[in-house]
Design a protein around this motif. Structure first.
Motif, PDB file in Angstrom:
ATOM      1  N   CYS A   1       0.459  -1.372   0.078  1.00  0.00           N
ATOM      2  CA  CYS A   1       0.092   0.060   0.011  1.00  0.00           C
ATOM      3  C   CYS A   1       0.848   1.141   0.296  1.00  0.00           C
ATOM      4  O   CYS A   1       0.927   1.912  -0.345  1.00  0.00           O
ATOM      5  N   ALA A   2       1.742   1.431   0.666  1.00  0.00           N
ATOM      6  CA  ALA A   2       3.084   2.309   1.375  1.00  0.00           C
ATOM      7  C   ALA A   2       3.380   2.092  -0.145  1.00  0.00           C
ATOM      8  O   ALA A   2       3.067   4.240  -1.090  1.00  0.00           O
ATOM      9  N   ASN A   3       3.725   1.785  -1.405  1.00  0.00           N
ATOM     10  CA  ASN A   3       4.506   1.706  -2.612  1.00  0.00           C
ATOM     11  C   ASN A   3       3.694   2.206  -3.844  1.00  0.00           C
ATOM     12  O   ASN A   3       4.014   3.580  -4.500  1.00  0.00           O
TER      13      ASN A   3
ATOM     14  N   ILE B   1      -0.653  13.711   2.395  1.00  0.00           N
ATOM     15  CA  ILE B   1      -1.309  13.055   3.969  1.00  0.00           C
ATOM     16  C   ILE B   1      -1.316  12.163   3.392  1.00  0.00           C
ATOM     17  O   ILE B   1      -1.101  11.477   4.565  1.00  0.00           O
ATOM     18  N   GLN B   2      -1.897  11.536   2.297  1.00  0.00           N
ATOM     19  CA  GLN B   2      -1.687  10.332   1.762  1.00  0.00           C
ATOM     20  C   GLN B   2      -0.802   9.720   2.365  1.00  0.00           C
ATOM     21  O   GLN B   2      -0.354   8.592   2.631  1.00  0.00           O
ATOM     22  N   HIS B   3       0.711  10.421   1.517  1.00  0.00           N
ATOM     23  CA  HIS B   3       2.273   9.803   1.524  1.00  0.00           C
ATOM     24  C   HIS B   3       2.276   9.584   3.143  1.00  0.00           C
ATOM     25  O   HIS B   3       2.769   8.423   3.555  1.00  0.00           O
TER      26      HIS B   3
ATOM     27  N   VAL C   1       3.281   5.459   5.909  1.00  0.00           N
ATOM     28  CA  VAL C   1       4.530   6.057   6.393  1.00  0.00           C
ATOM     29  C   VAL C   1       3.873   5.989   7.514  1.00  0.00           C
ATOM     30  O   VAL C   1       4.337   4.829   8.316  1.00  0.00           O
ATOM     31  N   ASN C   2       3.011   6.223   8.292  1.00  0.00           N
ATOM     32  CA  ASN C   2       3.095   6.242   9.350  1.00  0.00           C
ATOM     33  C   ASN C   2       1.872   4.679   9.653  1.00  0.00           C
ATOM     34  O   ASN C   2       2.787   3.622  10.746  1.00  0.00           O
ATOM     35  N   THR C   3       0.836   4.025   8.784  1.00  0.00           N
ATOM     36  CA  THR C   3       1.114   2.837   9.301  1.00  0.00           C
ATOM     37  C   THR C   3       2.174   1.575   9.101  1.00  0.00           C
ATOM     38  O   THR C   3       2.046   0.767   9.166  1.00  0.00           O
ATOM     39  N   GLN C   4       2.863   2.477   7.963  1.00  0.00           N
ATOM     40  CA  GLN C   4       4.281   1.218   7.564  1.00  0.00           C
ATOM     41  C   GLN C   4       4.965   0.571   8.919  1.00  0.00           C
ATOM     42  O   GLN C   4       4.739   0.067   9.322  1.00  0.00           O
TER      43      GLN C   4
ATOM     44  N   ILE D   1      -8.690   3.803   5.211  1.00  0.00           N
ATOM     45  CA  ILE D   1      -9.163   3.471   7.004  1.00  0.00           C
ATOM     46  C   ILE D   1      -9.490   1.824   7.010  1.00  0.00           C
ATOM     47  O   ILE D   1      -9.037   1.813   8.486  1.00  0.00           O
ATOM     48  N   ALA D   2      -9.363   1.454   5.924  1.00  0.00           N
ATOM     49  CA  ALA D   2      -9.603   0.330   6.184  1.00  0.00           C
ATOM     50  C   ALA D   2      -8.025  -1.266   7.276  1.00  0.00           C
ATOM     51  O   ALA D   2      -7.901  -1.854   8.449  1.00  0.00           O
ATOM     52  N   LEU D   3      -7.191  -0.181   6.454  1.00  0.00           N
ATOM     53  CA  LEU D   3      -6.001  -0.700   6.872  1.00  0.00           C
ATOM     54  C   LEU D   3      -5.151  -0.341   8.208  1.00  0.00           C
ATOM     55  O   LEU D   3      -5.010  -0.615   9.803  1.00  0.00           O
ATOM     56  N   ALA D   4      -5.539   1.708   8.981  1.00  0.00           N
ATOM     57  CA  ALA D   4      -5.580   1.520   9.858  1.00  0.00           C
ATOM     58  C   ALA D   4      -6.194   0.765  11.254  1.00  0.00           C
ATOM     59  O   ALA D   4      -6.211   0.435  12.166  1.00  0.00           O
ATOM     60  N   TYR D   5      -7.736   0.704  11.202  1.00  0.00           N
ATOM     61  CA  TYR D   5      -8.307   0.048  11.896  1.00  0.00           C
ATOM     62  C   TYR D   5      -8.033  -2.004  11.466  1.00  0.00           C
ATOM     63  O   TYR D   5      -7.586  -2.434  13.165  1.00  0.00           O
TER      64      TYR D   5
END
Length: 564
Positions: A17-19, A28-30, A34-37, A71-75
């Motif tokens: 997803c990050a790639n 913001i998306q970037h 990064v935060n999720t990774q 949102i799904a990735l964060a949850y």
């Protein structure tokens, strides 16, 4: 083994997803990617506090972007953290949130693993196997779509484990056969221990003790060489059950002891993990509050959107309902209009039929009158004259021959017959004295040893009406009396006449066999239906009251046509 597997897969998901997000121009998306990774890496390192804080930032940004995938990735990452902390209720809550948003995307890889994680929670923590198997099969569907052979093998392994746990071996067997066939090509070292253990369980179910023992010992041997303590623990436990079943108690006790030791080690690690987490409870509580604030904010916006949607939906329903009502009312209006038109047409046809009947009967009566008048005034007079001339001729010539005498007798006899026929066509009493004399005489003439007709009237016998009216009423009543004589098998009948408010009320009643009024049919000639039609054309009323074996009563009300 199943929970551990989550983290490596999540890392792959987040990196992918990050790639993809790195290509976007949105900072913001970037940042969210990064935060999720980073959160995934921190979770794998056991730093749950920082991982959850980064997840909170990622979730905040994802919600502001309205990006369902992020949102799904964060949850999902939040749920994985709580899953690691053995907070299974919270993990389940966030996995459910994750799958709601994942289902709005085309990210089949993410949907695959969220469903797999939900299956793990339901089967191995909540023991709700039906729900767990449902999510495993959803996971299998998505792993098939993305054509990931190793994921297919892994998911089918979970399905077998779940079915075998609830002793549904027949349902789990097809999946086990598939894994045995393709594990060497598509399986991993992390699943080999579980596969051998499940083969041992199935062979134990079949009472194939040699094969069961072979698979259990192989699973334990592989488990000791690897790092999957959880699968090794389960292998000792299932092997102990098998050994007790085959009465190898000493060996069973040894494996049960090994199971308890490994389980204690795993529990100690779990306790240590919770002790390490205890020091950061305040930070987690603050994190929870911030998450709740985000949820509240999101819920508020979401509620506004729902209210708008509800309002629009309500408006749509009202419009559709109005249209349906218009269509329904239009349909019923059209049907009602058609019914009225059909009724009018039927009334019109009925009036035409009645008019035809009336015209036919009136024509018959006029012909009766003409023929009767012609017979009486012409033929009868001529016959009388011929007889008179013969009488004069005989007296002058003193000729009383047999031929002349016979001729005179024939002329006189013919004269009487023509007079009788004339009176039948148009009763002389009716013409001379009126309706009531004629009807009284008709009752006397119709009475015999079988039936008696009784006449009753409150109208003076000298009362006269319009000539045509009297003729119509006479022949109507005559036909009714004739019907009684022919069909009713009655012994007594009453004809009653009353004049009330310029209307003639007629009742003809008998004590005969009666009939069903709904089934009466037109009698040939001047039948009941024809009588009814005639009365209707006179603006009168005609009613039949009858039941089988209870006699018949016919009531007629006809407006009187007085003599002008």
């Amino acid at each position: 083994m199943l929970h551990k597997r989550i983290y490596s897969i999540l890392l792959v998901l987040f990196i992918c997803c990050a790639n993809s997000f790195a290509q976007t121009k949105s900072s913001i998306q970037h940042e969210t990617a990064v935060n999720t990774q980073k959160a995934t890496r921190l979770m794998r390192a056991g730093n749950y506090e920082k991982s959850l804080i980064l997840c909170r930032k990622a979730l905040d940004n994802a919600i502001s972007l309205k990006d369902d995938n992020l949102i799904a990735l964060a949850y999902n990452t939040i749920a994985a953290n709580f899953d690691e902390l053995a907070e299974y209720e919270k993990a389940l809550f966030y996995y459910k949130k994750a799958i709601i948003y994942a289902n709005k995307t085309n990210n089949n890889l993410l949907k695959n693993w969220i469903n797999n994680n939900l299956g793990n929670i339901y089967c191995f923590d909540k023991k709700e196997y039906n729900k767990g198997i449902y999510h495993y099969k959803k996971s299998l569907k998505y792993s098939t779509i993305i054509a990931d052979s190793s994921e297919i093998v892994f998911t089918k392994l979970n399905i077998v484990w779940a079915y075998f746990d609830i002793n549904k071996f027949d349902l789990g067997l097809p999946y086990l056969n598939y894994i045995n066939k393709y594990h060497k090509k598509h399986g991993t070292e992390t699943t080999i221990v579980a596969l051998n253990m499940l083969n041992g369980v199935y062979q134990s179910h079949l009472n194939n003790n040699k094969k069961a023992e072979f698979y259990f010992e192989k699973a334990i041997d592989l488990g000791k060489k690897g790092n999957e303590k959880s699968d090794l623990s389960h292998s000792h436990q299932e092997y102990a059950k098998f050994l007790f079943k085959t009465k190898q108690y000493k060996k069973a006790y040894e494996n049960l002891t090994a199971y308890n030791e490994i389980s204690d080690q795993l529990n100690d690690q779990e306790k240590l993990k919770k002790l390490n987490v205890a020091g950061i409870n305040l930070e987690i509580d603050e994190y929870k509050r911030e998450i709740d604030d985000i949820k509240t904010k999101y819920k508020t916006n979401h509620q506004i959107l729902i209210e708008k949607q509800s309002k629009n939906k309500l408006i749509s329903i009202v419009i559709i309902s109005i249209l349906l009502l218009v269509i329904i009312f239009s349909y019923f209006y059209y049907q009602n209009k058609q019914l009225k038109q059909n009724n009018k047409l039927k009334d019109f046809e009925s009036k035409i039929q009645e008019s035809i009947i009336t015209a036919s009967v009136n024509g018959q009566e006029m012909e009766r009158k003409k023929i009767a008048s012609f017979l009486h005034d012409n033929i009868s007079a001529l016959l009388s004259s011929a007889a008179l001339h013969l009488t004069i001729f005989s007296s002058k010539n003193d000729n009383d021959s047999v031929e002349i005498t016979k001729t005179k007798a024939i002329l006189i006899q013919t004269h009487y017959k023509i007079r009788d026929l004339s009176h039948q066509l148009l009763p002389s009493l009716l013409a001379r004295f009126g309706l009531f004399y004629a009807l009284n005489d008709l009752c006397e003439m119709s009475s015999n040893s079988t039936i008696h007709f009784e006449y009753s009237s409150n109208v003076s016998s000298e009362t006269r009406y319009n000539e045509d009216y009297e003729m119509k009423m006479y022949f109507i009543i005559s036909e009714l009396l004739n019907n009684i004589t022919k069909h009713s098998k009655a012994t007594n009948s009453i004809l009653s006449l009353k004049e009330i408010d310029s209307q003639l009320h007629i009742i003809v009643k008998d004590n005969g066999v009666g009939f069903e009024t709904k089934q009466y049919k037109t009698i040939e000639g001047f039948g009941l239906n024809q009588i009814k039609a005639r009365i209707n054309t006179m603006n009168g009323k005609f009613e039949i009251i009858s039941k089988p074996k209870q006699g018949t009563t016919i009531k007629i009300i006809a407006p009187i046509e007085y003599k002008s």
